[in-house]
Every structure is written in structure tokens, then in C-alpha cells.
Design an enzyme around this catalytic site. Structure first.
Site, short mmCIF file in Angstrom:
data_model
loop_
_atom_site.label_atom_id
_atom_site.label_comp_id
_atom_site.label_asym_id
_atom_site.label_seq_id
_atom_site.Cartn_x
_atom_site.Cartn_y
_atom_site.Cartn_z
N GLY A 20 -29.31 -3.12 102.56
CA GLY A 20 -30.72 -3.48 102.55
C GLY A 20 -31.23 -4.17 101.29
O GLY A 20 -30.57 -5.03 100.71
N ARG A 41 -24.35 6.79 98.74
CA ARG A 41 -23.43 7.82 99.27
C ARG A 41 -22.23 7.22 99.99
O ARG A 41 -21.12 7.70 99.87
CB ARG A 41 -24.19 8.75 100.24
CG ARG A 41 -25.23 9.62 99.60
CD ARG A 41 -26.16 10.19 100.62
NE ARG A 41 -26.77 9.14 101.43
CZ ARG A 41 -27.55 9.33 102.49
NH1 ARG A 41 -27.81 10.56 102.89
NH2 ARG A 41 -28.06 8.32 103.15
N ASP A 67 -25.34 11.61 95.93
CA ASP A 67 -26.47 11.90 96.80
C ASP A 67 -27.66 12.22 95.89
O ASP A 67 -27.67 13.24 95.20
CB ASP A 67 -26.15 13.10 97.71
CG ASP A 67 -27.29 13.39 98.68
OD1 ASP A 67 -28.43 12.92 98.42
OD2 ASP A 67 -27.06 14.07 99.68
N TYR A 157 -44.24 9.89 103.50
CA TYR A 157 -43.52 8.72 102.96
C TYR A 157 -44.50 7.85 102.16
O TYR A 157 -44.22 7.47 101.02
CB TYR A 157 -42.89 7.91 104.09
CG TYR A 157 -42.34 6.56 103.63
CD1 TYR A 157 -41.17 6.48 102.88
CD2 TYR A 157 -43.02 5.38 103.92
CE1 TYR A 157 -40.68 5.26 102.44
CE2 TYR A 157 -42.53 4.15 103.49
CZ TYR A 157 -41.36 4.09 102.75
OH TYR A 157 -40.88 2.88 102.31
N1 NAP Z 1 -37.29 -2.08 104.74
C1 NAP Z 1 -38.61 -1.99 104.63
O1 NAP Z 1 -39.37 -2.43 105.55
C2 NAP Z 1 -39.23 -1.42 103.39
C3 NAP Z 1 -40.62 -1.63 103.19
C4 NAP Z 1 -41.23 -1.11 102.06
C5 NAP Z 1 -40.47 -0.42 101.12
N2 NAP Z 1 -39.13 -0.23 101.32
C6 NAP Z 1 -38.39 0.52 100.29
O2 NAP Z 1 -37.27 -0.22 99.86
C7 NAP Z 1 -36.24 0.67 99.44
C8 NAP Z 1 -34.94 0.27 100.13
O3 NAP Z 1 -35.14 0.39 101.53
P1 NAP Z 1 -34.22 -0.39 102.59
O4 NAP Z 1 -35.11 -0.91 103.63
O5 NAP Z 1 -33.29 -1.29 101.88
O6 NAP Z 1 -33.44 0.88 103.19
P2 NAP Z 1 -31.96 0.96 103.84
O7 NAP Z 1 -31.51 -0.35 104.34
O8 NAP Z 1 -32.05 2.11 104.76
O9 NAP Z 1 -31.07 1.35 102.57
C9 NAP Z 1 -31.27 2.57 101.91
C10 NAP Z 1 -30.31 2.65 100.74
O10 NAP Z 1 -30.52 3.89 100.06
C11 NAP Z 1 -29.29 4.62 100.03
N3 NAP Z 1 -29.58 6.04 100.16
C12 NAP Z 1 -30.24 6.64 101.19
N4 NAP Z 1 -30.28 7.96 101.00
C13 NAP Z 1 -29.64 8.20 99.82
C14 NAP Z 1 -29.33 9.37 99.07
N5 NAP Z 1 -29.69 10.59 99.51
N6 NAP Z 1 -28.66 9.25 97.91
C15 NAP Z 1 -28.27 8.03 97.48
N7 NAP Z 1 -28.54 6.88 98.12
C16 NAP Z 1 -29.20 6.97 99.28
C17 NAP Z 1 -28.47 4.07 101.21
O11 NAP Z 1 -27.07 4.19 100.99
P3 NAP Z 1 -26.21 5.45 101.54
O12 NAP Z 1 -26.72 5.77 102.91
O13 NAP Z 1 -24.80 4.97 101.51
O14 NAP Z 1 -26.48 6.54 100.56
C18 NAP Z 1 -28.87 2.60 101.19
O15 NAP Z 1 -28.13 1.92 100.21
C19 NAP Z 1 -36.70 2.08 99.79
O16 NAP Z 1 -37.20 2.70 98.63
C20 NAP Z 1 -37.82 1.84 100.79
O17 NAP Z 1 -38.76 2.87 100.76
C21 NAP Z 1 -38.50 -0.72 102.43
#
Ligand code: NAP
Length: 275
Positions: A20, A41, A67, A157
Site C-alpha cells: 500500500g 509482519r 508486529d 479509527y
Molecule cells: N488506503 C486508504 O484509503 C487510506 C486513507 C487514509 C489513511 N490511510 C492510512 O495509510 C496508512 C497505510 O494504509 P494502507 O492503505 O497502505 O494499508 P494496507 O495496504 O492495508 O497496508 C498496511 C501496512 O501496514 C502493515 N501492518 C498492518 N498491521 C501491522 C502490524 N500489526 N504490525 C506491523 N505492520 C502492520 C501491513 O503489513 P503486514 O500485514 O505484513 O504487517 C502493511 O504493510 C495507514 O496508517 C492508514 O490508516 C489509508
């Protein structure tokens, strides 16, 4: 050496770097010549990241499997990087939780708080102190458009993201005297696994998705220039307009839009697996 690398190099830590927005940020940092420490992770995705960035951009990449809901994880990262000069920290990893707050699992809510709030707070404190001593560095926090007001049905959230926004904009001022740049990037809907797995049909809302690469560039370009940046024109409008309205208005509006877009059958299933 580029100005960016001089200010924020030679090493950057990015959490959630294997997917992401985090992967897009890690890649953009590698393009700018920084060595990367990727934390997450899923080791196989971290291995892919390591191979891609080192082969494509010739930077050094270390991975740390951790984690971040584990309260000891930040000490583990600090120890594993004690031989490196960390010029930039991006505490990006985060999870969301949707549904009627009272129906969601307490344990899952607490884990989300540890990942979305506690880990970024601890990382910015530990590595921010080292940067302050060195008189140089940067922290890029990741909040969300949802952090700009309460969001019914995504309440906890959104609250975690409001915390990050508040912490980051205060640290932007506090850290200036140490020559450490702090910026909060707030993405709107971004095309990653996170919204894809949410029980919300975002096509029923007046928003559009951005690519993670666009979001990553917006954040990194704002570092050292702005305290906060919202990615995407329409998202900027949503974040801006609510300053001029009674606070209850955007909260009610988002509540209405989210409820309308909710896939009830998915949330019933999600609640069942959480408990
Ligand atoms: N996508 C959106 O629409 C959006 C909008 C606003 C804000 N955000 C923010 O942007 C950030 C990234 O989101 P994303 O959309 O890229 O999410 P994503 O695609 O679900 O990726 C989440 C990342 O966090 C890691 N992660 C999750 N749980 C974890 C844990 N317990 N320990 C260590 N690493 C962990 C995952 O890797 P592993 O599973 O391998 O650990 C993955 O690399 C977040 O903070 C989210 O709140 C996203």
C-alpha cells in the site's frame, strides 16, 4: 548529493513498508537515494521489497519483521538500527475498524490503538530525540481525511487519526528549533488493500480513489514545507470546508454518507469474526 538526501538520509524507517501507501513511500524514498529499513509482519513481502528496491534503485535495504501492536516492538526496532543514522521516520502502518462501535471487539480496538497511536507516538519520541541531538531529520506521520472530524461507524479509527494529526502539527512547531521537520500526510480514499477490505462501498460516496504513488509523493514533497497536507483536491476541500461550519455538520454528513454506503452483510460477518 540531493538536498532531500542530505536532510533526511542516509537511512529512513518506514513501517508498513511491504504494501500500500507504505510501499509507495519506501519506493519514492529509494528513488530519492535513501536507504530503507522496512518494517511489517509479512516477511515474504518484505523480502520482495528488499529485492525490488536494491535492484531497481541501488539503495541498501534492511527489513525488520515486527508486529507493532506488541509494546516491545519499538525497542526491538531501535536495537536493530542502533548502528545506523536514521534521518527520517515514517510511522505509516495502520489498520481500520468499521461498524457500530459498541458491536466491535474491545480487543481489536485496543490492538488498533497500539498500532495506529502508540507505535507512531513511541517511534517519533525515540527517533525524534536522536534527530534533535543530531540537529537534523524528519518525521512523516500518516493521518487520514477521516482524522479531520468524527466519523460515525468508523469512530475509533477516525479518533486514532485525529490523535496523529494533533500530535504531528504540534511537533511541527516544537521540533523546529532542533531542525527536525515534521509533517502530517492525510490521504483520502487510496487504492490499497485497506479500503478494499472495508465493509463500505466507496463508489456510493462522493469521493474518488488516488493511487498510493500519488499520495506518497504528496507527503514527501510537503516534508519541510508544510505542517499538514491532505492528498487530492476534493479531499483538501472536505478538510478545508469543515473549519467554517459548525463541527456537528461534517460529522453528520459523513455519518449519513457512510451509513448509506455500508454493506451490512459484511459488517455482520466482520463483527462475528472479531468476537
Ligand atoms: N488506503 C486508504 O484509503 C487510506 C486513507 C487514509 C489513511 N490511510 C492510512 O495509510 C496508512 C497505510 O494504509 P494502507 O492503505 O497502505 O494499508 P494496507 O495496504 O492495508 O497496508 C498496511 C501496512 O501496514 C502493515 N501492518 C498492518 N498491521 C501491522 C502490524 N500489526 N504490525 C506491523 N505492520 C502492520 C501491513 O503489513 P503486514 O500485514 O505484513 O504487517 C502493511 O504493510 C495507514 O496508517 C492508514 O490508516 C489509508
Amino acid at each position: 548529493m540531493s538536498e532531500f538526501k542530505e536532510k533526511y538520509g542516509p537511512w529512513a524507517i518506514v513501517t508498513g513498508a511491504n504494501a500500500g501507501i507504505g510501499k509507495a513511500i519506501a519506493t519514492e524514498l529509494a528513488v530519492r537515494g535513501l536507504n530503507i529499513i522496512g518494517v511489517a509482519r509479512r516477511q515474504e513481502l518484505l523480502d520482495d521489497l528488499q529485492q525490488e528496491l536494491s535492484e531497481d534503485y541501488g539503495v541498501k535495504v534492511r527489513t525488520i519483521r515486527a508486529d507493532l501492536t506488541d509494546m516491545e516492538s519499538i525497542s526491538k526496532i531501535e536495537l536493530a538500527t542502533s548502528d545506523l543514522e536514521i534521518g527520517l521516520v515514517v510511522p505509516n502502518a495502520g489498520v481500520e475498524m468499521s461498524g457500530e462501535f459498541i458491536d466491535t471487539s474491545l480487543d481489536a480496538n485496543e490492538r488498533m490503538l497500539r498500532l495506529n497511536v502508540h507505535a507512531p507516538m513511541q517511534m517519533s519520541k525515540v527517533f525524534g530525540a536522536k534527530m534533535a541531538r543530531r540537529g537534523r531529520g524528519g518525521i512523516l506521520f500518516i493521518s487520514s481525511l477521516f482524522g479531520y472530524q468524527g466519523i460515525p461507524l468508523v469512530a475509533n479509527y477516525a479518533a486514532t487519526k485525529a490523535y496523529i494529526l494533533s500530535l504531528g502539527e504540534a511537533l511541527n512547531i516544537e521540533m523546529k528549533r532542533h531542525n527536525v521537520d515534521v509533517t502530517v500526510l492525510s490521504p483520502g480514499l487510496t487504492d490499497t488493500d485497506m479500503p478494499a477490505n472495508m465493509p463500505i462501498d466507496f463508489s456510493r460516496m462522493p469521493i474518488y480513489a488516488q493511487h498510493p504513488e500519488q499520495v506518497a509523493k504528496t507527503g514527501l514533497n510537503a516534508l519541510g514545507r508544510k505542517a499538514t497536507v491532505v492528498s487530492g483536491l476534493l479531499n483538501k476541500f472536505y478538510a478545508w470546508e469543515n473549519r467554517f461550519l459548525p463541527r456537528s455538520f461534517p460529522v453528520s454528513l459523513f455519518g449519513f454518507l457512510i451509513r448509506h454506503a455500508f454493506k451490512e452483510e459484511t459488517v455482520a460477518k466482520q463483527t462475528a469474526t472479531q468476537s
